[in-house]
Design a protein around this motif. Structure first.
Motif, PDB file in Angstrom:
ATOM      1  N   TRP A 131       0.911  -1.156  -0.014  1.00 26.71           N
ATOM      2  CA  TRP A 131       0.062   0.018  -0.124  1.00 26.71           C
ATOM      3  C   TRP A 131       0.944   1.295  -0.046  1.00 26.71           C
ATOM      4  CZ3 TRP A 131      -0.918   4.108   3.515  1.00 26.71           C
ATOM      5  CH2 TRP A 131      -2.280   5.125   3.238  1.00 26.71           C
ATOM      6  N   LEU A 132       1.821   1.227   0.781  1.00 21.68           N
ATOM      7  CA  LEU A 132       2.702   2.366   0.918  1.00 21.68           C
ATOM      8  C   LEU A 132       3.598   2.660  -0.267  1.00 21.68           C
ATOM      9  CD1 LEU A 132       3.435   4.143   3.339  1.00 21.68           C
ATOM     10  CD2 LEU A 132       5.498   2.790   3.926  1.00 21.68           C
ATOM     11  N   THR A 133       4.162   1.379  -1.144  1.00 17.95           N
ATOM     12  CA  THR A 133       4.829   1.551  -2.060  1.00 17.95           C
ATOM     13  C   THR A 133       3.831   2.102  -3.432  1.00 17.95           C
ATOM     14  OG1 THR A 133       5.874  -0.454  -1.444  1.00 17.95           O
ATOM     15  CG2 THR A 133       6.275   0.200  -3.790  1.00 17.95           C
ATOM     16  N   LEU A 134       2.798   1.510  -3.370  1.00 11.92           N
ATOM     17  CA  LEU A 134       1.689   2.003  -4.507  1.00 11.92           C
ATOM     18  C   LEU A 134       1.410   3.486  -4.348  1.00 11.92           C
ATOM     19  CD1 LEU A 134      -0.561  -1.071  -4.533  1.00 11.92           C
ATOM     20  CD2 LEU A 134       0.914  -0.382  -6.178  1.00 11.92           C
ATOM     21  N   LEU A 139       0.081   5.515  -7.466  1.00  8.60           N
ATOM     22  CA  LEU A 139      -0.945   4.173  -8.136  1.00  8.60           C
ATOM     23  C   LEU A 139      -2.283   3.811  -7.252  1.00  8.60           C
ATOM     24  CD1 LEU A 139       1.438   1.610  -9.601  1.00  8.60           C
ATOM     25  CD2 LEU A 139      -0.111   3.216 -10.925  1.00  8.60           C
ATOM     26  N   LEU A 140      -2.186   4.594  -6.058  1.00 13.54           N
ATOM     27  CA  LEU A 140      -3.661   4.402  -5.488  1.00 13.54           C
ATOM     28  C   LEU A 140      -4.866   5.078  -6.178  1.00 13.54           C
ATOM     29  CD1 LEU A 140      -2.617   5.042  -1.627  1.00 13.54           C
ATOM     30  CD2 LEU A 140      -2.977   2.912  -3.037  1.00 13.54           C
ATOM     31  N   GLY A 141      -6.117   4.535  -6.427  1.00 10.73           N
ATOM     32  CA  GLY A 141      -6.991   5.113  -7.241  1.00 10.73           C
ATOM     33  C   GLY A 141      -6.781   5.123  -8.441  1.00 10.73           C
ATOM     34  N   ASN A 142      -5.991   3.926  -8.845  1.00 14.19           N
ATOM     35  CA  ASN A 142      -5.659   3.567 -10.398  1.00 14.19           C
ATOM     36  C   ASN A 142      -5.862   2.366 -10.526  1.00 14.19           C
ATOM     37  OD1 ASN A 142      -4.440   3.120 -12.958  1.00 14.19           O
ATOM     38  ND2 ASN A 142      -2.939   4.628 -12.386  1.00 14.19           N
ATOM     39  N   VAL A 146      -3.908  -2.179  -8.986  1.00 18.00           N
ATOM     40  CA  VAL A 146      -4.304  -3.457  -8.802  1.00 18.00           C
ATOM     41  C   VAL A 146      -3.944  -4.351  -9.863  1.00 18.00           C
ATOM     42  CG1 VAL A 146      -6.558  -5.193  -8.576  1.00 18.00           C
ATOM     43  CG2 VAL A 146      -6.631  -2.678  -7.661  1.00 18.00           C
ATOM     44  N   ILE A 147      -3.691  -4.135 -10.903  1.00 13.48           N
ATOM     45  CA  ILE A 147      -3.036  -5.138 -11.824  1.00 13.48           C
ATOM     46  C   ILE A 147      -1.662  -5.552 -11.515  1.00 13.48           C
ATOM     47  CG2 ILE A 147      -2.653  -5.338 -14.362  1.00 13.48           C
ATOM     48  CD1 ILE A 147      -5.188  -3.266 -14.933  1.00 13.48           C
ATOM     49  N   LEU A 148      -0.890  -4.371 -11.714  1.00 10.86           N
ATOM     50  CA  LEU A 148       0.407  -4.981 -11.400  1.00 10.86           C
ATOM     51  C   LEU A 148       0.813  -5.782 -10.184  1.00 10.86           C
ATOM     52  CD1 LEU A 148       2.110  -1.151 -12.598  1.00 10.86           C
ATOM     53  CD2 LEU A 148       1.957  -3.323 -13.933  1.00 10.86           C
ATOM     54  N   PRO A 149       0.374  -5.456  -8.897  1.00 10.87           N
ATOM     55  CA  PRO A 149       0.745  -6.409  -7.734  1.00 10.87           C
ATOM     56  C   PRO A 149       0.028  -7.828  -8.317  1.00 10.87           C
ATOM     57  CG  PRO A 149      -0.119  -4.252  -7.192  1.00 10.87           C
ATOM     58  CD  PRO A 149      -0.273  -4.146  -8.436  1.00 10.87           C
ATOM     59  N   GLN A 150      -1.122  -7.678  -8.828  1.00 11.27           N
ATOM     60  CA  GLN A 150      -1.724  -9.194  -9.111  1.00 11.27           C
ATOM     61  C   GLN A 150      -1.055  -9.905 -10.108  1.00 11.27           C
ATOM     62  OE1 GLN A 150      -5.729  -9.021 -10.728  1.00 11.27           O
ATOM     63  NE2 GLN A 150      -6.548  -8.572  -8.555  1.00 11.27           N
ATOM     64  N   VAL A 151      -0.260  -9.232 -10.962  1.00 10.37           N
ATOM     65  CA  VAL A 151       0.758  -9.983 -12.061  1.00 10.37           C
ATOM     66  C   VAL A 151       1.776 -10.757 -11.295  1.00 10.37           C
ATOM     67  CG1 VAL A 151       2.231  -9.915 -13.903  1.00 10.37           C
ATOM     68  CG2 VAL A 151      -0.058  -8.654 -14.025  1.00 10.37           C
ATOM     69  N   ALA A 152       2.382  -9.774 -10.205  1.00 11.32           N
ATOM     70  CA  ALA A 152       3.322 -10.424  -9.466  1.00 11.32           C
ATOM     71  C   ALA A 152       3.325 -11.500  -8.642  1.00 11.32           C
ATOM     72  CB  ALA A 152       4.071  -9.240  -8.695  1.00 11.32           C
ATOM     73  N   PHE A 153       1.903 -11.451  -7.822  1.00  7.83           N
ATOM     74  CA  PHE A 153       1.639 -12.463  -7.229  1.00  7.83           C
ATOM     75  C   PHE A 153       0.939 -13.751  -7.930  1.00  7.83           C
ATOM     76  CE2 PHE A 153       2.065  -9.034  -3.926  1.00  7.83           C
ATOM     77  CZ  PHE A 153       2.301 -10.018  -2.746  1.00  7.83           C
ATOM     78  N   GLY A 154       0.467 -13.318  -9.050  1.00  5.69           N
ATOM     79  CA  GLY A 154       0.258 -14.512  -9.948  1.00  5.69           C
ATOM     80  C   GLY A 154       1.269 -15.125 -10.736  1.00  5.69           C
ATOM     81  N   LEU A 155       2.475 -14.616 -10.937  1.00 10.50           N
ATOM     82  CA  LEU A 155       3.424 -15.266 -11.952  1.00 10.50           C
ATOM     83  C   LEU A 155       3.954 -16.763 -11.175  1.00 10.50           C
ATOM     84  CD1 LEU A 155       5.771 -12.469 -13.078  1.00 10.50           C
ATOM     85  CD2 LEU A 155       4.549 -14.139 -14.451  1.00 10.50           C
ATOM     86  N   PRO A 156       4.116 -16.885  -9.821  1.00  9.69           N
ATOM     87  CA  PRO A 156       4.837 -18.022  -9.514  1.00  9.69           C
ATOM     88  C   PRO A 156       3.851 -19.409  -9.801  1.00  9.69           C
ATOM     89  CG  PRO A 156       4.966 -16.436  -7.769  1.00  9.69           C
ATOM     90  CD  PRO A 156       4.323 -15.759  -8.911  1.00  9.69           C
TER      91      PRO A 156
END
Lengths: 281, 309
Positions: A131-134, A139-142, A146-156
């Motif tokens: 949250w702090l990084t975003l 990127l809050l309110g954008n 949501v998309i970029l972190p989701q990709v990171a957590f979905g990749l593995p």
């Protein structure tokens, strides 16, 4: 003796099985069936008699939801985020899995272990710093927040599913391709990817459904109401129109439907894809 | 035999050497984006989370000033933290114990042949696809103080007067959270166990039939022991899902009544984001890590020994 007892015992054990199966099934279906049928009642009917078929059937809750622009905006937001996540995950994970499956190099297993560990690291544990990084990245309110972190957590997970699949494609094919003068990249693009369509679609479905279901990350990031995804919208409706149970139930059911359709189409696929990745390796 | 020899011959004559450099380049090129991406958006926040737990960062003052163990001391002094920790362990153990029993029973049934099996399979897997948050909202209404259909049935049966108030009473609220967790994990666990069961060679089943083992003996003395590793895998996945979940608690009870159903993940969220004390939130979430590391180590060990994953 055996001839006489075995059928009786078999019938008995069958009966026990069916009873247990039906009990578990009922347990699983209760809240879902209740929600679907509840949507066809008025709130008054629910209070009076929440069990059994609605009498008479009321359609205003479902129709009203389908006519609401807020609902469709949320459908669109959810769709956009799900598709963008998938379109980013596919190339990133397939390239990485390709390298991990087909080439030998030092540290390969270490990198693979790194991905496996990433699989276990949940969004929740990273919530606050994320949250702090975003926020720092504005990127809050954008939706991309949501998309970029989701990709990171979905990749593995995608990589863990894809690698065994790529591995099982026979070496002979690669040899033939190389003899025909095909470079590794062209081999990847023209041979590997088309042959891996089942695994790639498994990943797509898992990613889309996962994104469609996401709650915590959108809740953190999407601050403006017009950016909300369906789970946020439903949660809000549920608190805001707390007194109109029937409407809330109809809205909830309609939000589940798209993921359900996708899932029903791909069910066989997902189950076999997940299990072949998990069991054979 | 001769085919294999031929294949080996071809493999040794592969023109790999000439491509070696570009292959290494490709391996690096293929992996770098994914690795960098994960490091940036998973690894970096992870390090930041640890750092934050030793600082006094808040939403209003986001600079990292290190205060040593002061933040952690404050976290540990809060009785709600201990309740959250206890609840996290309690929810995880109880719901996963239920998951093992129900998922194994389901898997045993779903691998047998009977009419409408496809339909039952599809229905059983429904909770897996239903978004957790949305399913929990359905549960919210199923357990509603006034509208609960469960209460209605109990009233019709004469077992209850008035209402249960599922989510308003500490004990019932705890039970409700466990029910929803179990409900949500059982389908996934059943699928994993089912896959393991289908992998048992049919010869074993036939042999036990010939030796006269009945249904229950075959199930309990042959099938279940053989499935133990795969049941273990299902449990580990279930544990991860339940240890880290906050959606169920957030939607169902918001940690209430009066923090009675708070878990580590939800408490970290309420403290950190809603309460604005990022440091204490991160410090709370930090206590999820030992559990997760233990689970990860177990999974990797399991995976190596049984060649799953």
């Amino acid at each position: 003796m055996a001839v006489a007892t075995i059928p009786v015992r078999r019938v008995l054990s069958r009966t026990v099985l069916y009873v247990v199966a039906l009990a578990v099934l009922a347990l699983i279906l209760v809240p879902l069936v209740y929600a679907v049928l509840g949507g066809f009642r008025t709130t008054g009917q629910i209070a009076e008699r929440p069990v059994g078929l609605p009498d008479p059937w009321i359609f205003t809750n479902y129709l009203g939801t389908l006519r609401s622009p807020a609902f469709w905006r949320q459908v669109w937001n959810s769709t956009f985020i799900a598709l963008a996540t998938t379109l980013l995950i596919l190339p990133l994970s397939s390239l990485a899995a390709f390298a991990l499956a087909r080439y030998r190099f030092r540290g390969r297993e270490a990198i693979y272990t790194f991905f496996t560990i990433g699989l276990l690291y949940p969004v929740v544990a990273a919530t606050l710093p994320l949250w702090l990084t975003l926020r720092d990245l504005d990127l809050l309110g954008n939706p991309w927040g949501v998309i970029l972190p989701q990709v990171a957590f979905g990749l593995p997970l995608s990589i863990v599913i894809l690698r065994p699949f790529f591995r099982n494609i026979p070496d002979d094919l690669e040899d033939a391709a190389i003899i025909d003068g095909c470079g590794p990249l062209r081999f990847y693009w023209h041979v590997m990817l088309p042959l891996s369509r089942p695994a790639l679609s498994t990943i797509s479905v898992l990613t889309i459904v996962g994104s469609w279901n996401a709650f915590l990350l959108p809740l953190l990031v999407l601050t403006r109401q017009d950016q909300w995804t369906l789970p946020l919208g439903v949660n809000n409706i549920s608190t805001q129109y707390g007194t109109d149970t029937a409407l809330v139930l109809a809205y909830t059911v309609l939000s589940i439907v798209p993921a359900l359709i996708l899932y029903a189409i791909a069910e066989r696929h997902i189950v076999s894809g997940v299990t072949s990745g998990a069991v054979k390796g | 035999m001769s085919d294999e020899a031929l294949a080996a011959g071809v493999a040794s004559r592969r023109p790999r050497r000439s491509l070696l450099d570009s292959e290494r380049l490709l391996a690096v090129g293929g992996l770098t984006p994914a690795v960098v991406y994960i490091v940036a958006l998973v690894g970096f926040p992870f390090v930041l989370a640890v750092l934050m737990a030793f600082s006094d960062v808040t939403v209003g003052d986001p600079s990292l000033d290190f205060v040593g163990l002061e933040t952690l001391r404050q976290v540990l002094e809060d009785p709600v933290f201990w309740r959250a920790l206890r609840n996290t362990l309690f929810f995880t153990v109880v719901s996963n114990a239920l998951v093992v029993i129900l998922a194994t029973a389901l898997a045993l049934i779903l691998t047998k042949d009977f009419k409408f099996k496809w339909l039952i399979r599809l229905l059983v897997l429904l909770p897996w696809t239903t978004p957790v948050s949305l399913a929990t909202i359905s549960w919210l209404w199923t357990l509603d103080t006034i509208f609960s259909p469960i209460d209605w049935v109990l009233r019709q049966l004469g077992l209850l007067e008035g209402n249960m108030i599922w989510l308003g009473q500490p004990r019932l609220a705890l039970a409700s959270v466990i029910i929803v967790h179990t409900w949500r994990i059982v389908p996934l666990a059943a699928v994993i166990v089912m896959a393991g069961m289908l992998a048992i060679p049919t010869e074993i089943r036939d042999a036990s039939d010939i030796d006269g083992a009945g249904f229950w003996r075959r199930t309990f003395e042959i099938e279940i022991p053989l499935m133990a590793p795969i049941i273990g895998v299902a449990v580990l996945f279930g544990v991860i899902l339940s240890v880290t979940d906050m959606t169920v608690v957030h939607v169902l009870t918001r940690g209430g009544p009066t923090n009675y159903t708070q878990v580590l993940a939800s408490w970290a969220f309420y403290k950190g984001i809603e309460g604005g004390d990022l440091a204490q939130g991160a410090g709370t979430a930090l206590f999820l890590l030992p559990v997760l590391v233990a689970v990860a180590a177990l999974i990797l060990r399991f995976a190596r020994r049984t060649e799953v994953l």
